[in-house]
Write a protein that holds these residues in place. Structure first.
Motif, PDB file in Angstrom:
ATOM      1  N   VAL A   1      58.287  67.665  46.521  1.00 19.82           N
ATOM      2  CA  VAL A   1      57.764  66.424  47.101  1.00 19.82           C
ATOM      3  C   VAL A   1      56.758  65.842  46.119  1.00 19.82           C
ATOM      4  O   VAL A   1      55.890  66.562  45.613  1.00 19.82           O
ATOM      5  N   VAL A   2      56.880  64.548  45.846  1.00 20.32           N
ATOM      6  CA  VAL A   2      55.944  63.865  44.958  1.00 20.32           C
ATOM      7  C   VAL A   2      55.314  62.706  45.721  1.00 20.32           C
ATOM      8  O   VAL A   2      56.002  61.930  46.392  1.00 20.32           O
ATOM      9  N   MET A   3      54.008  62.614  45.624  1.00 18.44           N
ATOM     10  CA  MET A   3      53.264  61.514  46.231  1.00 18.44           C
ATOM     11  C   MET A   3      52.560  60.721  45.141  1.00 18.44           C
ATOM     12  O   MET A   3      51.963  61.317  44.229  1.00 18.44           O
ATOM     13  N   ALA A   4      52.645  59.402  45.197  1.00 17.85           N
ATOM     14  CA  ALA A   4      51.922  58.539  44.270  1.00 17.85           C
ATOM     15  C   ALA A   4      50.988  57.642  45.059  1.00 17.85           C
ATOM     16  O   ALA A   4      51.399  57.020  46.055  1.00 17.85           O
ATOM     17  N   ASN A   5      49.736  57.600  44.639  1.00 24.93           N
ATOM     18  CA  ASN A   5      48.801  56.672  45.269  1.00 24.93           C
ATOM     19  C   ASN A   5      49.097  55.248  44.826  1.00 24.93           C
ATOM     20  O   ASN A   5      49.457  55.001  43.662  1.00 24.93           O
ATOM     21  N   VAL A   6      48.944  54.317  45.750  1.00 24.97           N
ATOM     22  CA  VAL A   6      49.098  52.897  45.447  1.00 24.97           C
ATOM     23  C   VAL A   6      47.703  52.314  45.265  1.00 24.97           C
ATOM     24  O   VAL A   6      46.899  52.321  46.191  1.00 24.97           O
ATOM     25  N   LEU A   7      47.424  51.837  44.058  1.00 22.29           N
ATOM     26  CA  LEU A   7      46.126  51.234  43.764  1.00 22.29           C
ATOM     27  C   LEU A   7      46.253  49.724  43.744  1.00 22.29           C
ATOM     28  O   LEU A   7      47.292  49.179  43.354  1.00 22.29           O
ATOM     29  N   GLY A   8      45.208  49.061  44.172  1.00 24.70           N
ATOM     30  CA  GLY A   8      45.219  47.610  44.166  1.00 24.70           C
ATOM     31  C   GLY A   8      45.343  47.061  42.764  1.00 24.70           C
ATOM     32  O   GLY A   8      44.758  47.596  41.820  1.00 24.70           O
ATOM     33  N   GLY A   9      46.130  46.000  42.615  1.00 25.74           N
ATOM     34  CA  GLY A   9      46.328  45.369  41.322  1.00 25.74           C
ATOM     35  C   GLY A   9      45.515  44.091  41.193  1.00 25.74           C
ATOM     36  O   GLY A   9      44.662  43.781  42.032  1.00 25.74           O
ATOM     37  N   GLU A  10      45.784  43.361  40.130  1.00 27.96           N
ATOM     38  CA  GLU A  10      45.093  42.091  39.906  1.00 27.96           C
ATOM     39  C   GLU A  10      45.609  41.038  40.887  1.00 27.96           C
ATOM     40  O   GLU A  10      46.741  41.131  41.381  1.00 27.96           O
ATOM     41  N   PRO A  11      44.795  40.028  41.180  1.00 28.52           N
ATOM     42  CA  PRO A  11      45.238  38.966  42.100  1.00 28.52           C
ATOM     43  C   PRO A  11      46.487  38.264  41.582  1.00 28.52           C
ATOM     44  O   PRO A  11      46.734  38.204  40.376  1.00 28.52           O
ATOM     45  N   GLY A  12      47.252  37.735  42.529  1.00 28.68           N
ATOM     46  CA  GLY A  12      48.461  37.009  42.174  1.00 28.68           C
ATOM     47  C   GLY A  12      49.708  37.846  42.386  1.00 28.68           C
ATOM     48  O   GLY A  12      49.643  38.995  42.802  1.00 28.68           O
ATOM     49  N   GLY A  13      50.843  37.249  42.119  1.00 24.29           N
ATOM     50  CA  GLY A  13      52.109  37.943  42.295  1.00 24.29           C
ATOM     51  C   GLY A  13      52.631  37.814  43.710  1.00 24.29           C
ATOM     52  O   GLY A  13      52.069  37.108  44.556  1.00 24.29           O
ATOM     53  N   PRO A  14      53.731  38.505  44.007  1.00 27.17           N
ATOM     54  CA  PRO A  14      54.341  38.413  45.335  1.00 27.17           C
ATOM     55  C   PRO A  14      53.404  38.924  46.434  1.00 27.17           C
ATOM     56  O   PRO A  14      52.540  39.778  46.197  1.00 27.17           O
ATOM     57  N   ARG A  15      53.591  38.393  47.644  1.00 30.07           N
ATOM     58  CA  ARG A  15      52.849  38.898  48.797  1.00 30.07           C
ATOM     59  C   ARG A  15      53.166  40.381  49.001  1.00 30.07           C
ATOM     60  O   ARG A  15      54.252  40.843  48.643  1.00 30.07           O
ATOM     61  N   LEU A  16      52.229  41.118  49.608  1.00 38.18           N
ATOM     62  CA  LEU A  16      52.424  42.549  49.810  1.00 38.18           C
ATOM     63  C   LEU A  16      53.681  42.819  50.631  1.00 38.18           C
ATOM     64  O   LEU A  16      54.430  43.763  50.348  1.00 38.18           O
ATOM     65  N   ASP A  17      53.937  41.987  51.612  1.00 39.89           N
ATOM     66  CA  ASP A  17      55.136  42.167  52.434  1.00 39.89           C
ATOM     67  C   ASP A  17      56.397  42.064  51.583  1.00 39.89           C
ATOM     68  O   ASP A  17      57.357  42.827  51.770  1.00 39.89           O
ATOM     69  N   GLU A  18      56.411  41.129  50.646  1.00 43.51           N
ATOM     70  CA  GLU A  18      57.568  40.988  49.761  1.00 43.51           C
ATOM     71  C   GLU A  18      57.726  42.218  48.874  1.00 43.51           C
ATOM     72  O   GLU A  18      58.843  42.663  48.595  1.00 43.51           O
ATOM     73  N   ARG A  19      56.614  42.775  48.447  1.00 44.21           N
ATOM     74  CA  ARG A  19      56.678  43.983  47.615  1.00 44.21           C
ATOM     75  C   ARG A  19      57.246  45.159  48.403  1.00 44.21           C
ATOM     76  O   ARG A  19      58.046  45.942  47.881  1.00 44.21           O
ATOM     77  N   VAL A  20      56.824  45.284  49.662  1.00 41.54           N
ATOM     78  CA  VAL A  20      57.357  46.358  50.503  1.00 41.54           C
ATOM     79  C   VAL A  20      58.862  46.207  50.655  1.00 41.54           C
ATOM     80  O   VAL A  20      59.626  47.178  50.526  1.00 41.54           O
ATOM     81  N   GLN A  21      59.303  44.987  50.921  1.00 45.24           N
ATOM     82  CA  GLN A  21      60.733  44.757  51.095  1.00 45.24           C
ATOM     83  C   GLN A  21      61.501  45.081  49.815  1.00 45.24           C
ATOM     84  O   GLN A  21      62.579  45.697  49.869  1.00 45.24           O
ATOM     85  N   ARG A  22      60.941  44.712  48.680  1.00 48.03           N
ATOM     86  CA  ARG A  22      61.624  45.005  47.419  1.00 48.03           C
ATOM     87  C   ARG A  22      61.723  46.512  47.211  1.00 48.03           C
ATOM     88  O   ARG A  22      62.787  47.031  46.817  1.00 48.03           O
ATOM     89  N   LEU A  23      60.624  47.224  47.464  1.00 53.65           N
ATOM     90  CA  LEU A  23      60.648  48.668  47.269  1.00 53.65           C
ATOM     91  C   LEU A  23      61.677  49.327  48.177  1.00 53.65           C
ATOM     92  O   LEU A  23      62.447  50.190  47.741  1.00 53.65           O
ATOM     93  N   LEU A  24      61.711  48.932  49.450  1.00 51.93           N
ATOM     94  CA  LEU A  24      62.644  49.548  50.386  1.00 51.93           C
ATOM     95  C   LEU A  24      64.094  49.248  50.008  1.00 51.93           C
ATOM     96  O   LEU A  24      64.986  50.049  50.294  1.00 51.93           O
ATOM     97  N   ALA A  25      64.311  48.104  49.368  1.00 51.17           N
ATOM     98  CA  ALA A  25      65.656  47.808  48.862  1.00 51.17           C
ATOM     99  C   ALA A  25      65.976  48.650  47.628  1.00 51.17           C
ATOM    100  O   ALA A  25      67.095  49.141  47.469  1.00 51.17           O
ATOM    101  N   ASP A  26      64.970  48.826  46.747  1.00 50.11           N
ATOM    102  CA  ASP A  26      65.169  49.612  45.525  1.00 50.11           C
ATOM    103  C   ASP A  26      65.391  51.089  45.836  1.00 50.11           C
ATOM    104  O   ASP A  26      66.220  51.750  45.201  1.00 50.11           O
ATOM    105  N   ASP A  27      64.617  51.619  46.793  1.00 58.38           N
ATOM    106  CA  ASP A  27      64.620  53.061  47.051  1.00 58.38           C
ATOM    107  C   ASP A  27      64.457  53.296  48.554  1.00 58.38           C
ATOM    108  O   ASP A  27      63.351  53.519  49.048  1.00 58.38           O
ATOM    109  N   PRO A  28      65.550  53.239  49.305  1.00 60.53           N
ATOM    110  CA  PRO A  28      65.459  53.368  50.764  1.00 60.53           C
ATOM    111  C   PRO A  28      64.873  54.694  51.239  1.00 60.53           C
ATOM    112  O   PRO A  28      64.416  54.789  52.386  1.00 60.53           O
ATOM    113  N   ALA A  29      64.888  55.719  50.389  1.00 66.43           N
ATOM    114  CA  ALA A  29      64.350  57.022  50.802  1.00 66.43           C
ATOM    115  C   ALA A  29      62.848  57.133  50.590  1.00 66.43           C
ATOM    116  O   ALA A  29      62.240  58.117  51.018  1.00 66.43           O
TER     117      ALA A  29
END
Length: 377
Positions: A305-333
């Motif tokens: 099992v591998v866990m990665a912490n999510v750290l806040g990035g610089e302002p701008g870019g896609p909304r967090l919700d869009e990022r979640v959706q992209r990740l779940l599409a990239d890696d459903p597991a």
């Protein structure tokens, strides 16, 4: 006791992500978690039902918060000893107790006690003046005795003059040798008031700028001998310090031996992987332990099992919700845990856990997942 459920009310002082994930574990057990948060916007306050707003150093707020709780425990180590003793004198059950907790609050007290127990740790010394550093030997690591976390309160010092402002402000300091590291490890143990214990698999932690960015379970290529040694160290610390609840022991692996770095007496970042990665998560286990329930099984649910912490990035870019959706599409597991915290660069805002059997592949996927959530890329 909650009259509606006939099940215990556990009070957790602090409203951060540890309280938020403990609340999730309490739901399955039917327990009610009461949270003392500093703000309605705190991570746990956003989701928990029973939230009290107050300062962890306010005796009135603490007394009102503890009323009706079967046990009071902690999301952080910052509650002053005096306040904990006041709760005990008022008849409240507090776990871990102040005698144990002070060794997680005060690094000088911890080092002295571990030295009495002849437990392995880096060479160290208290620092009362700049001359103490010269006598100790430079370069070295200087730590503040209290208040440090996520790399704060830790300094690599080559020149004694650097600590002069801290000494002038009355900051208590200690020096530690710079240990030649192979890697950093962590081991968690749960201990109940009746003395039952469960030791979780030893993990490797990866640090960047003093912040844990990745946890690999179990620690790769750790010999059976070293694994047993880490478990023995954790058990000895838990028993000798009379810890109740979850204890995290951070370790330096020098290749030749294990040395104790830090202690935490609460759920810990090195154990977030246990939510999906073990039969009983560290959060459920902490609740079981402080209530003196039978402890849960700690066997892993996957080979790696591998866990990665999510750290806040610089302002701008896609909304967090869009990022979640992209990740779940990239890696459903991928299993995503976001903490509901305001995003600031470098701040822990969540974590991602991925399970399987290929260490290198899982680490690559976990890093990709954290990057997508950090900045959308």
């Amino acid at each position: 006791m909650d009259d509606r459920t006939q099940l215990p009310i556990v009070g957790m002082i602090g409203g951060g992500q540890l309280a938020r994930m403990t609340h999730q574990a309490a739901i399955a057990l039917g327990q009610s978690l009461r949270v003392l948060a500093a703000s309605p916007d705190d991570s746990a306050a956003v989701v928990a039902n029973d939230v009290r707003i107050g300062d962890h150093d306010d005796p009135t707020a603490l007394a009102e918060f503890a009323a009706g709780c079967e046990v009071v425990t902690f999301d952080h180590e910052h509650v002053p000893q005096e306040r904990i003793h006041e709760l005990l004198r008022a008849g409240h059950v507090v776990r871990p107790g102040p005698e144990a907790l002070r060794f997680a609050q005060d690094k000088l007290a911890m080092r002295r006690r571990l030295a009495e127990l002849d437990l392995p740790m880096p060479r160290w010394a208290p620092v009362d003046g700049a001359d103490d550093l010269t006598k100790f030997g430079l370069p070295c690591v200087v730590k503040t005795a209290t208040g440090g976390y996520d790399g704060k309160g830790v300094f690599m010092v080559d020149d004694p003059a650097r600590i002069a402002p801290m000494l002038a402000d009355g900051v208590r300091l200690l020096a530690e040798e710079r240990v030649p590291l192979v890697r950093e490890l962590a081991v968690q143990i749960a201990r109940s008031p009746s003395g039952e214990t469960r030791v979780y698999p030893v993990v490797e932690t990866v640090q960047r700028d003093g912040i844990c960015t990745e946890v690999i379970a179990p620690a790769p290529d750790l010999s059976a001998e070293r694994n047993a040694e880490a478990a023995r160290i954790a058990e000895r610390v838990a028993v000798e310090l009379d810890v109740t609840g979850i204890l995290a022991v951070e370790l330096f692996d020098t290749g030749d031996r294990l040395l104790i770095n830090e202690l935490a007496m609460r759920p810990h970042n090195s154990g977030h992987w246990t939510i999906e990665g073990t039969v009983t998560s560290q959060f459920e286990q902490h609740l079981r332990a402080v209530l003196d329930y039978p402890l849960g099984e700690v066997a892993m649910t996957a080979p790696v099992v591998v866990m990665a912490n999510v750290l806040g990035g610089e302002p701008g870019g896609p909304r967090l919700d869009e990022r979640v959706q992209r990740l779940l599409a990239d890696d459903p597991a991928a299993r995503v845990h976001l903490y509901g915290k305001a995003v600031r660069p470098g701040r822990k805002i969540g974590h991602v856990t991925i399970a399987g059997d290929d260490v290198d592949g899982l680490r690559k996927r976990a890093r990709h997942a954290a990057a997508v959530l950090r900045d959308g890329s």
